[in-house]
Design a protein around this motif. Structure first.
Motif, mmCIF file in Angstrom:
data_model
loop_
_atom_site.group_PDB
_atom_site.id
_atom_site.type_symbol
_atom_site.label_atom_id
_atom_site.label_comp_id
_atom_site.label_asym_id
_atom_site.label_seq_id
_atom_site.Cartn_x
_atom_site.Cartn_y
_atom_site.Cartn_z
ATOM 1 N N LYS A 84 -3.499 -15.074 8.988
ATOM 2 C CA LYS A 84 -2.711 -16.305 8.868
ATOM 3 C C LYS A 84 -1.302 -16.099 8.299
ATOM 4 O O LYS A 84 -0.429 -16.936 8.521
ATOM 5 C CB LYS A 84 -3.457 -17.297 7.962
ATOM 6 C CG LYS A 84 -4.804 -17.750 8.504
ATOM 7 C CD LYS A 84 -4.651 -18.565 9.777
ATOM 8 C CE LYS A 84 -6.003 -19.116 10.240
ATOM 9 N NZ LYS A 84 -5.869 -19.916 11.476
ATOM 10 N N ILE A 85 -1.074 -15.039 7.537
ATOM 11 C CA ILE A 85 0.217 -14.897 6.849
ATOM 12 C C ILE A 85 1.081 -13.825 7.503
ATOM 13 O O ILE A 85 2.186 -14.092 7.961
ATOM 14 C CB ILE A 85 0.024 -14.600 5.351
ATOM 15 C CG1 ILE A 85 -0.746 -15.747 4.678
ATOM 16 C CG2 ILE A 85 1.375 -14.410 4.671
ATOM 17 C CD1 ILE A 85 -1.045 -15.532 3.222
ATOM 18 N N GLY A 86 0.598 -12.585 7.539
ATOM 19 C CA GLY A 86 1.401 -11.519 8.125
ATOM 20 C C GLY A 86 0.874 -10.156 7.728
ATOM 21 O O GLY A 86 0.273 -9.993 6.663
ATOM 22 N N HIS A 87 1.124 -9.174 8.575
ATOM 23 C CA HIS A 87 0.574 -7.845 8.353
ATOM 24 C C HIS A 87 1.298 -7.098 7.228
ATOM 25 O O HIS A 87 0.663 -6.419 6.419
ATOM 26 C CB HIS A 87 0.625 -7.039 9.656
ATOM 27 C CG HIS A 87 -0.278 -7.586 10.714
ATOM 28 N ND1 HIS A 87 -0.347 -7.049 11.988
ATOM 29 C CD2 HIS A 87 -1.159 -8.626 10.711
ATOM 30 C CE1 HIS A 87 -1.232 -7.728 12.707
ATOM 31 N NE2 HIS A 87 -1.723 -8.701 11.957
ATOM 32 N N PHE A 91 -0.422 -5.903 3.825
ATOM 33 C CA PHE A 91 -0.485 -4.477 3.501
ATOM 34 C C PHE A 91 -0.189 -4.239 2.023
ATOM 35 O O PHE A 91 -0.935 -3.532 1.330
ATOM 36 C CB PHE A 91 0.508 -3.692 4.360
ATOM 37 C CG PHE A 91 0.673 -2.262 3.929
ATOM 38 C CD1 PHE A 91 -0.302 -1.315 4.221
ATOM 39 C CD2 PHE A 91 1.796 -1.868 3.208
ATOM 40 C CE1 PHE A 91 -0.153 0.006 3.805
ATOM 41 C CE2 PHE A 91 1.953 -0.564 2.792
ATOM 42 C CZ PHE A 91 0.975 0.383 3.094
ATOM 43 N N TYR A 92 0.897 -4.827 1.517
ATOM 44 C CA TYR A 92 1.248 -4.615 0.110
ATOM 45 C C TYR A 92 0.238 -5.297 -0.823
ATOM 46 O O TYR A 92 -0.014 -4.813 -1.930
ATOM 47 C CB TYR A 92 2.661 -5.119 -0.168
ATOM 48 C CG TYR A 92 3.722 -4.242 0.457
ATOM 49 C CD1 TYR A 92 3.971 -2.967 -0.040
ATOM 50 C CD2 TYR A 92 4.446 -4.670 1.563
ATOM 51 C CE1 TYR A 92 4.927 -2.151 0.545
ATOM 52 C CE2 TYR A 92 5.404 -3.856 2.149
ATOM 53 C CZ TYR A 92 5.638 -2.594 1.632
ATOM 54 O OH TYR A 92 6.575 -1.781 2.215
ATOM 55 N N VAL A 95 -2.628 -2.928 -1.052
ATOM 56 C CA VAL A 95 -2.275 -1.828 -1.961
ATOM 57 C C VAL A 95 -2.461 -2.258 -3.411
ATOM 58 O O VAL A 95 -3.038 -1.525 -4.234
ATOM 59 C CB VAL A 95 -0.829 -1.358 -1.710
ATOM 60 C CG1 VAL A 95 -0.386 -0.376 -2.797
ATOM 61 C CG2 VAL A 95 -0.700 -0.714 -0.346
ATOM 62 N N ALA A 96 -1.975 -3.469 -3.747
ATOM 63 C CA ALA A 96 -2.102 -3.958 -5.121
ATOM 64 C C ALA A 96 -3.566 -4.129 -5.516
ATOM 65 O O ALA A 96 -3.963 -3.773 -6.637
ATOM 66 C CB ALA A 96 -1.357 -5.293 -5.264
ATOM 67 N N VAL A 97 -4.383 -4.651 -4.609
ATOM 68 C CA VAL A 97 -5.807 -4.855 -4.901
ATOM 69 C C VAL A 97 -6.529 -3.521 -5.054
ATOM 70 O O VAL A 97 -7.335 -3.336 -5.976
ATOM 71 C CB VAL A 97 -6.462 -5.711 -3.801
ATOM 72 C CG1 VAL A 97 -7.981 -5.742 -3.967
ATOM 73 C CG2 VAL A 97 -5.906 -7.139 -3.827
ATOM 74 N N ILE A 98 -6.248 -2.557 -4.179
ATOM 75 C CA ILE A 98 -6.894 -1.244 -4.261
ATOM 76 C C ILE A 98 -6.521 -0.532 -5.562
ATOM 77 O O ILE A 98 -7.381 0.005 -6.269
ATOM 78 C CB ILE A 98 -6.522 -0.376 -3.045
ATOM 79 C CG1 ILE A 98 -7.173 -0.929 -1.776
ATOM 80 C CG2 ILE A 98 -6.948 1.078 -3.256
ATOM 81 C CD1 ILE A 98 -6.754 -0.212 -0.511
ATOM 82 N N LEU A 99 -5.222 -0.521 -5.880
ATOM 83 C CA LEU A 99 -4.786 0.123 -7.121
ATOM 84 C C LEU A 99 -5.410 -0.544 -8.343
ATOM 85 O O LEU A 99 -5.829 0.135 -9.293
ATOM 86 C CB LEU A 99 -3.256 0.089 -7.216
ATOM 87 C CG LEU A 99 -2.493 0.989 -6.241
ATOM 88 C CD1 LEU A 99 -0.995 0.730 -6.341
ATOM 89 C CD2 LEU A 99 -2.789 2.459 -6.525
#
Length: 292
Positions: A84-87, A91-92, A95-99
């Motif tokens: 719904k928002i954008g790739h 993506f970023y 990255v924030a969630v994984i880190l």
């Protein structure tokens, strides 16, 4: 895309990745050093992950860790964001969630018991700094940000009741599990977290500006070259001291645009008289750049 644009884009990408790491470090310190040892919950998805983890400790035969729950709760929201928002935005956020998940797992909870007030204040401070810097640099930290953005795109306005409802759930959970004194500390931490975010992320804070100038054309040109703002002109204003003819200009800017406004005024009329007040309510058409 020329070479300068490539360099600028590379710089923005590196900056976003850096602030994703800073956010992950801040939220991990907030949870493992202050909130969990103090039995205090954060706001949004982080607080909900803590709440479910505590419930699993008390009423389930196994304990689900906060990092696992944090990642699991964010997963459907990241899928929603991708659709719904954008790739690039997603993506970023990924990255924030994984880190954050990795650092929440790596950084060990402290054994030292701080005073609960210290835990509440510094937990909110660390999380607020990480979240505020991420938002200021045009990236999301996941969680409720995604729901708000999707609903804002659909309904045309920000939906703050979602954040309020989640935080009420977290506070009630803290009260039921640890007592209402701990719930009060949780409210304090959420308040500190919000105030720190507001101090760093100023894009949505509005200022009403009154300018009295002898060079209105220069001022208007410089302001509109620097930012997308409408200006109301009042001609033939007279100064009471020298009875000289002036022009009064009215506009509204965001706190985020204040450095641009100051530079524009310095370049056009450094001797202009300027008055600024906080604008509590804006009615009518006010351009608000959507960063997502």
């Amino acid at each position: 895309m020329n070479e300068l644009e490539k360099i600028a884009r590379r710089y923005r990408n590196i900056a976003k990745l850096s602030f994703a790491l800073i956010y992950a470090l801040c939220v991990s310190v907030a949870v493992n050093v202050f909130w969990n040892p103090g039995k205090i919950y954060g706001s949004g998805i982080t607080g909900l992950a803590q709440l479910i983890s505590t419930i699993s400790q008390h009423w389930l035969p196994f304990t689900i860790g906060v990092p696992v729950l944090y990642a699991t709760l964010n997963l459907p929201l990241l899928i929603l964001s991708w659709k719904k928002i954008g790739h690039e935005f997603t993506f970023y956020t990924i990255v924030a969630v994984i880190l954050s998940t990795v650092l929440l797992h790596i950084i060990p909870p402290v054994a030292v018991k701080f005073d609960p007030i210290i835990c509440a204040i510094f937990g909110g401070l660390f999380n607020g700094v990480g979240t505020g810097l991420a938002l200021k640099n045009e990236m999301s930290t996941g969680g409720l940000d995604i729901i708000s953005i999707v609903l804002r795109k659909k309904l045309g306005k920000s939906v703050g009741t979602i954040n309020i409802a989640f935080n009420i759930l977290v506070v009630l959970g803290a009260g039921c599990l640890f007592g209402w004194v701990q719930a009060l500390y949780t409210i304090l931490s959420i308040f500190v977290n919000g105030r720190v975010i507001d101090s760093l992320y100023t894009r949505n804070q509005k200022l009403q500006v009154i300018i009295v100038t002898s060079h209105p054309d220069k001022v208007i040109t410089e302001i509109q070259n620097e930012m997308r703002r409408g200006i109301t002109i009042v001609h033939d204003v007279e100064g009471a001291y020298q009875h000289s003819s002036k022009t009064m200009l009215f506009t509204v800017i965001s706190q985020y645009e204040l450095p641009l406004f100051r530079q524009a005024l310095q370049d056009s009329d450094p001797y202009a008289f300027v008055s600024m007040t906080e604008a509590k309510l804006i009615m009518g058409r006010f351009y608000q750049e959507h960063i997502y």
